[in-house]
Design an enzyme around this catalytic site. Structure first.
Site, PDB file in Angstrom:
ATOM      1  N   HIS A 193     -14.434  13.691   0.994  1.00  0.00           N
ATOM      2  CA  HIS A 193     -13.010  13.492   1.242  1.00  0.00           C
ATOM      3  C   HIS A 193     -12.218  13.458  -0.059  1.00  0.00           C
ATOM      4  O   HIS A 193     -12.789  13.376  -1.138  1.00  0.00           O
ATOM      5  CB  HIS A 193     -12.753  12.227   2.069  1.00  0.00           C
ATOM      6  CG  HIS A 193     -13.092  10.945   1.382  1.00  0.00           C
ATOM      7  ND1 HIS A 193     -14.390  10.488   1.254  1.00  0.00           N
ATOM      8  CD2 HIS A 193     -12.308  10.026   0.777  1.00  0.00           C
ATOM      9  CE1 HIS A 193     -14.383   9.330   0.615  1.00  0.00           C
ATOM     10  NE2 HIS A 193     -13.133   9.030   0.304  1.00  0.00           N
TER      11      HIS A 193
ATOM     12  N   HIS B 152      -8.675  11.711  -1.946  1.00  0.00           N
ATOM     13  CA  HIS B 152      -7.551  10.779  -1.992  1.00  0.00           C
ATOM     14  C   HIS B 152      -6.532  11.371  -2.950  1.00  0.00           C
ATOM     15  O   HIS B 152      -6.890  11.765  -4.065  1.00  0.00           O
ATOM     16  CB  HIS B 152      -7.965   9.430  -2.595  1.00  0.00           C
ATOM     17  CG  HIS B 152      -8.809   8.588  -1.714  1.00  0.00           C
ATOM     18  ND1 HIS B 152      -8.269   7.606  -0.917  1.00  0.00           N
ATOM     19  CD2 HIS B 152     -10.135   8.560  -1.517  1.00  0.00           C
ATOM     20  CE1 HIS B 152      -9.259   7.004  -0.270  1.00  0.00           C
ATOM     21  NE2 HIS B 152     -10.403   7.573  -0.611  1.00  0.00           N
TER      22      HIS B 152
ATOM     23  N   TYR C 211      16.670  -7.653   3.052  1.00  0.00           N
ATOM     24  CA  TYR C 211      17.847  -6.976   2.511  1.00  0.00           C
ATOM     25  C   TYR C 211      18.754  -6.490   3.637  1.00  0.00           C
ATOM     26  O   TYR C 211      19.959  -6.697   3.615  1.00  0.00           O
ATOM     27  CB  TYR C 211      17.406  -5.798   1.635  1.00  0.00           C
ATOM     28  CG  TYR C 211      18.544  -5.022   1.043  1.00  0.00           C
ATOM     29  CD1 TYR C 211      19.214  -5.480  -0.082  1.00  0.00           C
ATOM     30  CD2 TYR C 211      18.963  -3.823   1.608  1.00  0.00           C
ATOM     31  CE1 TYR C 211      20.262  -4.768  -0.634  1.00  0.00           C
ATOM     32  CE2 TYR C 211      20.006  -3.099   1.064  1.00  0.00           C
ATOM     33  CZ  TYR C 211      20.657  -3.579  -0.060  1.00  0.00           C
ATOM     34  OH  TYR C 211      21.698  -2.869  -0.593  1.00  0.00           O
TER      35      TYR C 211
ATOM     36  N   GLN D 207      22.776  -8.189   4.989  1.00  0.00           N
ATOM     37  CA  GLN D 207      23.871  -7.320   4.565  1.00  0.00           C
ATOM     38  C   GLN D 207      25.240  -7.955   4.805  1.00  0.00           C
ATOM     39  O   GLN D 207      26.086  -7.931   3.932  1.00  0.00           O
ATOM     40  CB  GLN D 207      23.805  -5.969   5.284  1.00  0.00           C
ATOM     41  CG  GLN D 207      22.793  -5.016   4.710  1.00  0.00           C
ATOM     42  CD  GLN D 207      23.109  -4.624   3.286  1.00  0.00           C
ATOM     43  OE1 GLN D 207      24.112  -3.989   3.010  1.00  0.00           O
ATOM     44  NE2 GLN D 207      22.284  -5.085   2.361  1.00  0.00           N
TER      45      GLN D 207
END
Length: 134
Positions: A60, A62, A126, A130
């Site tokens: 595999h 990455h 966040y 607001q």
């Protein structure tokens, strides 16, 4: 990962992408692994993506890649899988007949993870605060 921009966008988008060889055949060793790494790096350069890190394991790959917002992570994976398979089978034609019986090199499955400099909790807070800050 650094802040990137183009004429109308500012972004920090990184993706951790993992894909496996078909049947988990351990063919990505030695020169085949080097060819795979170079093919993926060249594809990223050609398409304007930044390959931040890559590790080729025997069965595999990455990769950590950054790309503009209009580029879907699935498009990145599809492109690098296609280009690397063609390069590997062209360079090592015996692999195709011996282990993959005429089919492709890569499994259709792919893992996608987003990479960023702020956490999910920070983004949630966040957004939730607001109105308080307006």
């Amino acid at each position: 990962m650094e802040l990137q921009h183009n004429s109308h966008q500012v972004y920090e988008l990184g993706y951790h992408i993992i894909f496996c060889t078909k049947y988990r055949n351990k063919v990505l060793e030695g020169d085949v692994a080097v060819t795979c790494r170079h093919a993926i790096a060249e594809a990223c350069v050609a398409y304007g993506w930044k390959l931040e890190e890559i590790e080729v394991m025997p069965d595999h790959v990455h990769m950590f890649v950054t790309a503009p917002p209009q580029t879907a992570p699935a498009e990145i994976a599809k492109t690098v899988k296609s280009i690397s398979a063609v390069k590997i089978f062209t360079t090592y034609p015996s692999l195709k007949g011996r282990r993959f019986w005429g089919s492709g090199l890569w499994s259709p499955s792919t893992y996608f993870g987003s990479v960023g400099h702020i956490s999910e909790d920070t983004v949630r807070r966040y957004i939730q605060t607001q109105k308080e800050r307006a």
